[in-house]
Design an enzyme around this catalytic site. Structure first.
Site, PDB file in Angstrom:
ATOM      1  CG  ASP A  97      -1.188 -37.063  22.429  1.00  0.00           C
ATOM      2  OD1 ASP A  97      -1.882 -37.517  21.585  1.00  0.00           O
ATOM      3  OD2 ASP A  97      -1.216 -37.183  23.537  1.00  0.00           O
TER       4      ASP A  97
ATOM      5  CG  PHE B 291      -3.663 -31.304  31.472  1.00  0.00           C
ATOM      6  CD1 PHE B 291      -3.690 -30.186  30.384  1.00  0.00           C
ATOM      7  CD2 PHE B 291      -3.966 -32.093  30.957  1.00  0.00           C
ATOM      8  CE1 PHE B 291      -4.682 -30.714  29.468  1.00  0.00           C
ATOM      9  CE2 PHE B 291      -5.129 -33.101  30.000  1.00  0.00           C
ATOM     10  CZ  PHE B 291      -4.457 -31.316  29.195  1.00  0.00           C
TER      11      PHE B 291
ATOM     12  NE  ARG C 205       1.656 -41.280  24.542  1.00  0.00           N
ATOM     13  CZ  ARG C 205       2.385 -41.422  23.132  1.00  0.00           C
ATOM     14  NH1 ARG C 205       3.357 -41.356  22.648  1.00  0.00           N
ATOM     15  NH2 ARG C 205       1.382 -42.198  22.680  1.00  0.00           N
TER      16      ARG C 205
ATOM     17  NE  ARG D  24       1.489 -44.159  29.554  1.00  0.00           N
ATOM     18  CZ  ARG D  24       1.522 -43.959  28.821  1.00  0.00           C
ATOM     19  NH1 ARG D  24       0.118 -42.561  28.713  1.00  0.00           N
ATOM     20  NH2 ARG D  24       0.956 -44.582  27.898  1.00  0.00           N
TER      21      ARG D  24
ATOM     22  CD  GLU E 220      -6.423 -30.207  35.156  1.00  0.00           C
ATOM     23  OE1 GLU E 220      -6.533 -31.104  34.101  1.00  0.00           O
ATOM     24  OE2 GLU E 220      -7.449 -29.234  34.761  1.00  0.00           O
TER      25      GLU E 220
ATOM     26  CG  HIS F 289       1.131 -38.219  28.518  1.00  0.00           C
ATOM     27  ND1 HIS F 289       1.178 -38.779  29.501  1.00  0.00           N
ATOM     28  CD2 HIS F 289       0.662 -38.209  27.392  1.00  0.00           C
ATOM     29  CE1 HIS F 289       0.194 -39.863  28.836  1.00  0.00           C
ATOM     30  NE2 HIS F 289       0.194 -39.666  27.149  1.00  0.00           N
TER      31      HIS F 289
END
Length: 316
Positions: free
Chosen positions: A121, A88, A171, A15, A63, A113
């Site tokens: 998470d 998302f 990530r 990322r 989004e 992610h």
């Protein structure tokens, strides 16, 4: 850019590599517009925001609206790059379908992610379906680069491609293994190690894991072929067919549901008459868990030890 290998540190994340790559590439391309959904710190977009605030659009936690805005921007001849987390991006799947895919607009969606690499998470944030979903959309290119050097090349190719693209980043910190003269091309796989009997196809962050596994296997006197597949759609059919004739087994290795991702794309090719046994290693159609990424890779058998055990078993 003469030295793409310097974009990220030796152990940087995909990322961050993306964020630094698009920032540098945007220096010479005034048409690039980056859109953010209030998570620039988690996608690498903060690099772009710092250097090109006049080309940075903050869409907030909306989004669906972001993808619609990106499509409108693309219709004006610009190159919009919408950034968010993979889970998302699926929230805006309808807009990606109707606005970007249907009209074949030059919209780029870059998602971090993905998979269990999200880590602590937890399952609700671990998107294991994104590659399958975006593979299903007409006109979309689907990419999943494997290291920082490849991320730079893939980002450049994405921006040069005319049409919608979905690209997954990552990530966790990983080592670079591609050299600076590496050449990326959409739709092409890359042979990292030439071996025999068993051919491993990997994508994204799992390629780094596979490289470690192959190095350890060589110490045991076992030498499988390792091929990185940074493009899931279009898949490199010629390369798959070529190696189906040279090996006894295929292994697909991905941080994604075994349904619809890299393994499925490979099986679609070999089912057309290029028959070879394929073992799919990925998320076995179950929900993820909370934990550190390395712990989860071990739990879901996506670590190098699990890949080694599979290859050893097939070699017997």
């Amino acid at each position: 850019m003469n030295n793409p290998e310097l974009i990220a540190k030796k152990q940087g994340s995909l990322r961050e590599a993306f964020g630094e790559s698009i920032t540098k590439l945007s220096n010479k391309n005034k048409k690039i517009i980056l859109l953010d959904a209030d998570i620039a710190g988690g996608t690498g977009a903060h690099h772009f925001r710092k250097k090109h605030i006049n080309k940075f659009i903050q869409c907030g936690i909306a989004e669906q609206n972001m993808i619609s805005v990106a499509s409108g921007i693309a219709s004006l001849g610009y190159i919009p790059v919408a950034t968010t987390f993979a889970v998302f991006a699926l929230r805006a799947f309808e807009q990606a379908r109707l606005s970007a895919s249907y009209s074949n607009l030059n919209v780029k969606i870059v998602a971090s992610h993905g998979g269990i690499d999200v880590g602590p998470d937890g399952a609700s944030a671990q998107c294991i379906e994104d590659l399958a979903c975006f593979r299903s959309l007409p006109n979309f290119i689907v990419m999943c680069p494997s290291d920082a050097n490849e991320m730079y090349q893939a980002t450049k190719a994405m921006l040069n491609h005319k049409g919608p693209v979905y690209m997954r980043t990552g990530r966790s910190n990983i080592n670079n293994f591609y050299k600076k003269n590496y050449k990326f091309k959409i739709g092409k796989g890359h042979v990292i190690n030439e071996g025999k009997n068993i051919c491993i196809f990997s994508t994204g962050i799992q390629t780094s894991v596979a490289v470690n596994a192959v190095n350890k296997l060589k110490m045991k006197g076992i030498n499988p072929t390792l091929i990185s597949m940074p493009t899931i759609k279009p898949i490199d059919k010629k390369l798959i067919i070529k190696y189906s004739k040279k090996n006894k087994y295929f292994i697909s290795f991905e941080d994604h549901n075994i349904i619809g991702g890299l393994g499925t794309a490979i099986s679609e090719v070999i089912s057309e008459g290029h028959f070879i046994k394929l073992i799919k290693i990925g998320i076995n159609d179950i929900i993820g868990r909370s934990g550190e990424a390395d712990q989860l890779r071990k739990k879901f058998k996506l670590d190098d030890s699990s890949l080694i055990n599979t290859v050893v078993r097939l070699q017997k």
